[in-house]
Every structure is written in C-alpha cells, then in structure tokens.
Design a protein around this motif. Structure first.
Motif, mmCIF file in Angstrom:
data_model
loop_
_atom_site.group_PDB
_atom_site.id
_atom_site.type_symbol
_atom_site.label_atom_id
_atom_site.label_comp_id
_atom_site.label_asym_id
_atom_site.label_seq_id
_atom_site.Cartn_x
_atom_site.Cartn_y
_atom_site.Cartn_z
ATOM 1 N N UNK A 240 0.829 -1.209 0.000
ATOM 2 C CA UNK A 240 0.000 0.000 0.000
ATOM 3 C C UNK A 240 0.862 1.258 0.000
ATOM 4 N N UNK A 241 1.896 1.271 0.823
ATOM 5 C CA UNK A 241 2.780 2.443 0.890
ATOM 6 C C UNK A 241 3.496 2.667 -0.436
ATOM 7 N N UNK A 242 3.997 1.592 -1.027
ATOM 8 C CA UNK A 242 4.687 1.717 -2.318
ATOM 9 C C UNK A 242 3.739 2.258 -3.387
ATOM 10 N N UNK A 243 2.499 1.787 -3.362
ATOM 11 C CA UNK A 243 1.521 2.260 -4.332
ATOM 12 C C UNK A 243 1.250 3.748 -4.160
ATOM 13 N N UNK A 244 1.092 4.191 -2.913
ATOM 14 C CA UNK A 244 0.830 5.603 -2.654
ATOM 15 C C UNK A 244 2.022 6.481 -3.020
ATOM 16 N N UNK A 245 3.212 5.906 -2.978
ATOM 17 C CA UNK A 245 4.426 6.644 -3.370
ATOM 18 C C UNK A 245 4.652 6.611 -4.876
ATOM 19 N N UNK A 281 -7.813 -3.077 -1.050
ATOM 20 C CA UNK A 281 -9.009 -3.058 -0.207
ATOM 21 C C UNK A 281 -9.602 -4.463 -0.104
ATOM 22 N N UNK A 282 -9.718 -5.127 -1.259
ATOM 23 C CA UNK A 282 -10.311 -6.463 -1.282
ATOM 24 C C UNK A 282 -9.381 -7.501 -0.652
ATOM 25 N N UNK A 283 -8.092 -7.377 -0.934
ATOM 26 C CA UNK A 283 -7.132 -8.367 -0.433
ATOM 27 C C UNK A 283 -7.103 -8.387 1.084
ATOM 28 N N UNK A 284 -7.099 -7.209 1.696
ATOM 29 C CA UNK A 284 -7.071 -7.143 3.151
ATOM 30 C C UNK A 284 -8.374 -7.681 3.744
ATOM 31 N N UNK A 301 -9.330 4.508 5.522
ATOM 32 C CA UNK A 301 -9.551 4.763 4.102
ATOM 33 C C UNK A 301 -10.733 5.694 3.853
ATOM 34 N N UNK A 302 -11.502 6.003 4.893
ATOM 35 C CA UNK A 302 -12.710 6.810 4.709
ATOM 36 C C UNK A 302 -13.802 6.058 3.971
ATOM 37 N N UNK A 303 -13.853 4.727 4.141
ATOM 38 C CA UNK A 303 -14.786 3.897 3.385
ATOM 39 C C UNK A 303 -15.809 3.173 4.257
ATOM 40 N N UNK A 304 -15.937 3.579 5.514
ATOM 41 C CA UNK A 304 -16.852 2.868 6.402
ATOM 42 C C UNK A 304 -18.293 2.960 5.902
#
Length: 340
Positions: A240-245, A281-284, A301-304
């Motif tokens: 996730x961090x690598x993707x955001x970077x 999101x799905x994997x976790x 994630x702001x997805x609740x």
C-alpha cells in the motif's frame, strides 16, 4: 482507544488516580504523535526475540509493525515504507507456505514464523483444564443440531461447544473470492473433512470456516491464540505504501506474494495505481477476516459508510442509517458525567 473514540485523555507522567477523571480530551493529532513517539522508543529498546520461556512478549518487530500501521493512518507513506522494510530486512519473519497452516492447531501454528504478535491462550486438553481461554469459537461454530452431537449435520468428533452461531459471512464477502482462491475453504465453512453441512441459518450462505474453529475447545472455552499482527499484514501495508508513493511495480511485487500463497494468478506490473488501491481493499478484507482489522482499515480509508451500504442485503437497517460520524463510537454517558 484513539481508533475507537478519536481524541482521548492523554498524560505521560504519573498522576494521582483521583485526577484522571478531570483530564480533558487531547486531540487525535496529539494522541497519534505520542503513539509514534512511544513506538519509536519501544523499537529502540525491545529485543528481537525472547527465549522460549517468555514467548508472547512484545518484540522489536511488533513495535515496528504497529508503527507501520500508525504511519498509514497518518498517510506518512515514506516512513511507513521505511519501517516496514526494517521488519522485512530483519529476517525474523516469513509467510507460511499455506494459509491453512496459520489456523490449524495440528500444524503447530502457535508463534510461527509469520506471527509478529498474538494473544497467548492455553487450554490443557489432557486434564480438561481451562488455563487462559476465550469464547470466540462460540460465535463462529456452525449451529449444533437439537438433541444431537452434530453441528449443521456434521460430526466434529469429540467437540463439545456451546455455540451461539451468530456470526455469518456476508453475501459481499462470499462474492469477493476469486475462483481458485485457496483461502475460501478456510474462511468459509461448507463442510468438515469429507462431510458437507446440511443446514444453514440462511439459504445460500455458508458458515464461517476452520479458520475460526478450535476442535480442542470445550463448552465456551478455547485455547487457540488470536493474531493481532502477522507478517502478511506488513507485506500488504508495504504494498500500500509503495503504491501511494507511485512505485506501482514494487507494490505489485509485494502483493503478489500474498496472491501466490493463495494460488491466484499474479497481477501484472502494468497495473495502475487506482486498480492496485481497489485490489488492496479487497485483499485485506479476505486475508484478515476475523482478525480485528477491517473496521479500522475502513476508517483510515474513509470507506466505512460505503462498506456498510454495500452489505444492505445483510443489514438493511445499518446500511440505511450509517453516517460518517459512526467512524467513532460515542463517549459513554458515565464518562461524560465524570467530566461535568
């Protein structure tokens, strides 16, 4: 507490216990900053491991893995990546070969190479002694057949569990598994060994599966350890961090480690950043079912609200009434009175 209530009272020096109820709430930002400081200090002072007599105590890797998670909450992707790589490069942890090994009491699953921190329980089956136990199995075990020793039509051998059988997979969770995902028959319960369940609480809905069972339990007592931090979590947080970077190829490489274990096709390195985000999101959701992760993930994630609405077929009232402020639980009236 901060994930559950937001800002909470915070003090870092010894105080008189009678003064606690008069301390106001610090901001969430202040609390998170202190958490980061505490974990950074712990990282420096904790050992890599303990002798067998002290297995279960908090290690350097546990402090680092939790720190990665806090950095993700703060959207501090750079520090999340750097801290996750410390866990990886320590060489102390690795993924188990098969997902089912993580939860099968017959494979010596406790305190394995993938476990970074787990709550330690013990039930001495030979003497039928409950030493340190929990009752989580009672929520997940298939329903016991009236007047019989079978569960949903299946013989579990010597198992004697007073189950409530109130937790069922949502239709959304059942639909999220890709064809061939080896985790499906561990997370979802369609049968036991060569026996298929013959009854279900809802037509078309399976029970929860062997990930949640403890065949050595008795009554409502289980000695099965509960994971709080696994190496798979660090791998997916690093992805996730690598993707955001913007490092999509590296993000895909890390996530493919989890997919390979599940015997799923690897993602292509050309996968876009947005696609990776959705897939994480799905994997976790699938990897950590029942491991106390999902609500906190959805919050950060702001997805609740979106997630609650997506399970309207299972919980129409909750889906209709969920609001953004439900990210946090209300402060209890008892605590409000103390402050007033």
């Amino acid at each position: 507490m901060s994930n559950t209530f937001g800002g909470v009272p915070l003090w870092t020096q010894e105080i008189d216990i009678n003064s606690v109820s008069s301390i106001g709430r610090s901001s969430l930002e202040e609390v998170r900053a202190q958490i980061i400081q505490d974990l950074t200090d712990a990282e420096m002072g904790l050992p890599v491991s303990y002798p067998s007599s002290d297995i279960g105590r908090v290690t350097k890797g546990a402090a680092q893995a939790l720190l990665v998670k806090v950095y993700l909450y703060e959207k501090d992707w750079k520090n999340a990546k750097e801290t996750a790589l410390k866990v990886v490069n320590s060489g102390s942890y690795s993924l188990l070969t098969n997902y089912d090994q993580l939860f099968d009491l017959n494979t010596g699953f406790k305190d394995n190479k993938e476990s970074i921190f787990e709550v330690q329980y013990l039930r001495e089956t030979t003497s039928n002694t409950n030493t340190r136990t929990h009752s989580q199995i009672s929520y997940y075990i298939p329903q016991r057949d009236a007047g019989k020793k079978t569960y949903a039509g299946v013989d579990f051998g010597n198992l004697v569990v007073d189950g409530w059988s109130v937790f069922l997979p949502t239709a959304k969770l059942v639909s999220m598994f890709e064809p061939g995902d080896k985790r499906k028959d561990i997370v979802l319960g369609f049968g036991f060994r060569d026996q298929k369940f013959t009854s279900f609480l809802k037509p078309g809905y399976p029970w929860f599966g062997s990930k949640f069972w403890d065949l050595n339990a008795n009554g409502q007592t289980s000695g099965k350890n509960l994971y709080l931090l696994r190496y798979a979590d660090v791998v997916l947080m690093l992805s996730e961090a690598e993707n955001e970077l913007g490092n999509t190829a590296e993000s895909v490489r890390w996530r493919n480690m989890i997919r390979t274990r599940a015997e799923l096709p690897e993602l292509a390195t050309s996968t876009t950043r947005a696609e990776i985000t959705d897939k994480i999101f799905n994997e976790r959701a699938i990897e950590f079912v029942g491991e106390f992760q999902r609500r906190f993930d959805l919050n950060r994630w702001g997805k609740l609200v979106e997630a609650a609405k997506s399970v309207a077929v299972d919980n129409p009232v909750g889906a209709a009434k969920v609001k953004t402020f439900h990210q946090f639980y209300p402060i209890s009236q008892e605590e409000i009175i103390k402050e007033s």
